[in-house]
Design a protein around this motif. Structure first.
Motif, PDB file in Angstrom:
ATOM      1  N   GLU A 176       0.832  -1.207   0.000  1.00 46.97           N
ATOM      2  CA  GLU A 176       0.000   0.000   0.000  1.00 46.97           C
ATOM      3  C   GLU A 176       0.869   1.260   0.000  1.00 46.97           C
ATOM      4  O   GLU A 176       0.559   2.236  -0.679  1.00 46.97           O
ATOM      5  N   TYR A 177       1.926   1.249   0.772  1.00 48.07           N
ATOM      6  CA  TYR A 177       2.858   2.380   0.830  1.00 48.07           C
ATOM      7  C   TYR A 177       3.415   2.689  -0.566  1.00 48.07           C
ATOM      8  O   TYR A 177       3.456   3.842  -0.989  1.00 48.07           O
TER       9      TYR A 177
ATOM     10  N   ASN B  40       2.224   6.224  -2.987  1.00 46.10           N
ATOM     11  CA  ASN B  40       3.249   7.281  -3.000  1.00 46.10           C
ATOM     12  C   ASN B  40       3.926   7.397  -4.362  1.00 46.10           C
ATOM     13  O   ASN B  40       5.108   7.060  -4.517  1.00 46.10           O
ATOM     14  N   PRO B  41       3.185   7.906  -5.366  1.00 44.76           N
ATOM     15  CA  PRO B  41       3.759   8.025  -6.710  1.00 44.76           C
ATOM     16  C   PRO B  41       4.934   8.998  -6.791  1.00 44.76           C
ATOM     17  O   PRO B  41       5.698   8.954  -7.758  1.00 44.76           O
TER      18      PRO B  41
ATOM     19  N   LEU C  25       5.250   3.958 -11.341  1.00 43.23           N
ATOM     20  CA  LEU C  25       4.909   2.758 -12.110  1.00 43.23           C
ATOM     21  C   LEU C  25       5.483   2.888 -13.519  1.00 43.23           C
ATOM     22  O   LEU C  25       5.180   3.847 -14.230  1.00 43.23           O
ATOM     23  N   ILE C  26       6.332   1.928 -13.896  1.00 42.70           N
ATOM     24  CA  ILE C  26       6.958   2.005 -15.220  1.00 42.70           C
ATOM     25  C   ILE C  26       6.544   0.875 -16.154  1.00 42.70           C
ATOM     26  O   ILE C  26       6.695   0.996 -17.370  1.00 42.70           O
ATOM     27  N   LYS C  27       6.006  -0.218 -15.593  1.00 41.99           N
ATOM     28  CA  LYS C  27       5.653  -1.340 -16.461  1.00 41.99           C
ATOM     29  C   LYS C  27       4.652  -2.243 -15.766  1.00 41.99           C
ATOM     30  O   LYS C  27       4.750  -2.496 -14.563  1.00 41.99           O
ATOM     31  N   THR C  28       3.697  -2.740 -16.529  1.00 37.04           N
ATOM     32  CA  THR C  28       2.760  -3.756 -16.081  1.00 37.04           C
ATOM     33  C   THR C  28       2.980  -4.983 -16.956  1.00 37.04           C
ATOM     34  O   THR C  28       3.013  -4.868 -18.179  1.00 37.04           O
ATOM     35  N   VAL C  29       3.157  -6.131 -16.331  1.00 40.27           N
ATOM     36  CA  VAL C  29       3.462  -7.357 -17.066  1.00 40.27           C
ATOM     37  C   VAL C  29       2.429  -8.423 -16.704  1.00 40.27           C
ATOM     38  O   VAL C  29       2.242  -8.742 -15.526  1.00 40.27           O
ATOM     39  N   TYR C  30       1.766  -8.955 -17.723  1.00 39.69           N
ATOM     40  CA  TYR C  30       0.812 -10.045 -17.514  1.00 39.69           C
ATOM     41  C   TYR C  30       1.491 -11.363 -17.898  1.00 39.69           C
ATOM     42  O   TYR C  30       2.128 -11.448 -18.945  1.00 39.69           O
TER      43      TYR C  30
ATOM     44  N   GLU D 235       9.655   2.133 -10.516  1.00 39.62           N
ATOM     45  CA  GLU D 235      11.001   2.685 -10.360  1.00 39.62           C
ATOM     46  C   GLU D 235      11.005   3.507  -9.077  1.00 39.62           C
ATOM     47  O   GLU D 235      10.074   4.273  -8.815  1.00 39.62           O
ATOM     48  N   ILE D 236      12.045   3.344  -8.281  1.00 37.21           N
ATOM     49  CA  ILE D 236      12.182   4.119  -7.058  1.00 37.21           C
ATOM     50  C   ILE D 236      12.752   5.479  -7.428  1.00 37.21           C
ATOM     51  O   ILE D 236      13.827   5.561  -8.040  1.00 37.21           O
ATOM     52  N   VAL D 237      12.023   6.529  -7.115  1.00 32.37           N
ATOM     53  CA  VAL D 237      12.447   7.888  -7.457  1.00 32.37           C
ATOM     54  C   VAL D 237      13.544   8.293  -6.478  1.00 32.37           C
ATOM     55  O   VAL D 237      13.323   8.339  -5.269  1.00 32.37           O
ATOM     56  N   LYS D 238      14.717   8.557  -7.012  1.00 31.20           N
ATOM     57  CA  LYS D 238      15.863   8.921  -6.170  1.00 31.20           C
ATOM     58  C   LYS D 238      15.877  10.428  -5.969  1.00 31.20           C
ATOM     59  O   LYS D 238      15.703  11.202  -6.907  1.00 31.20           O
TER      60      LYS D 238
END
Length: 133
Positions: free
Chosen positions: A89-90, A94-95, A100-105, A127-130
């Protein structure tokens, strides 16, 4: 001696391998298959049921292990729902910290997953925003 590739998380592992940086935070249910199927460092997403502790442990893991991505599974989060997973959830809430860079099915052949899991899943790669220091 080898058993060959584990099919679970095979497609998402290929996507992760193609990412520019190393260091992936993955939820517990999928971390073993990712360790086996990809060539990136995998760290298990903290599992505390307490939201404040989950946030603190997630941030600590990211900093200590110099992580760049997070992978979560829709099946674990939405369908199983048997245990709370505040770290997920965290990440989703927290965008500004997790983009979110990719969704894979993935659809698996011949029911290779255990009877607890189904034969398809959707994975979300963040992706973790640095922050600049």
């Amino acid at each position: 001696f080898t058993l060959g590739r584990i099919e679970a998380c095979d497609k998402v592992a290929s996507v992760i391998d193609a990412l520019a940086y190393d260091g992936v935070l993955a939820e517990g249910l999928i971390s073993d298959a990712l360790v086996y199927n990809c060539h990136k460092r995998i760290v298990v997403l903290p599992r505390s049921p307490d939201p404040a502790v989950a946030r603190e442990q997630t941030d600590l893991s990211i900093n200590v292990f110099d992580l760049n991505y997070v992978v979560i599974s829709e099946f674990w989060k939405i369908e199983l729902g048997i245990l709370p997973y505040p770290a997920v959830e965290y990440i989703k809430d927290n965008p500004d910290k997790f983009r979110l860079i990719k969704t894979v099915y993935e659809k698996y052949n011949n029911g290779i997953r255990s009877n607890i899991l189904r034969d398809d899943d959707t994975f979300y790669i963040y992706e973790i925003v640095k922050r600049k220091k």
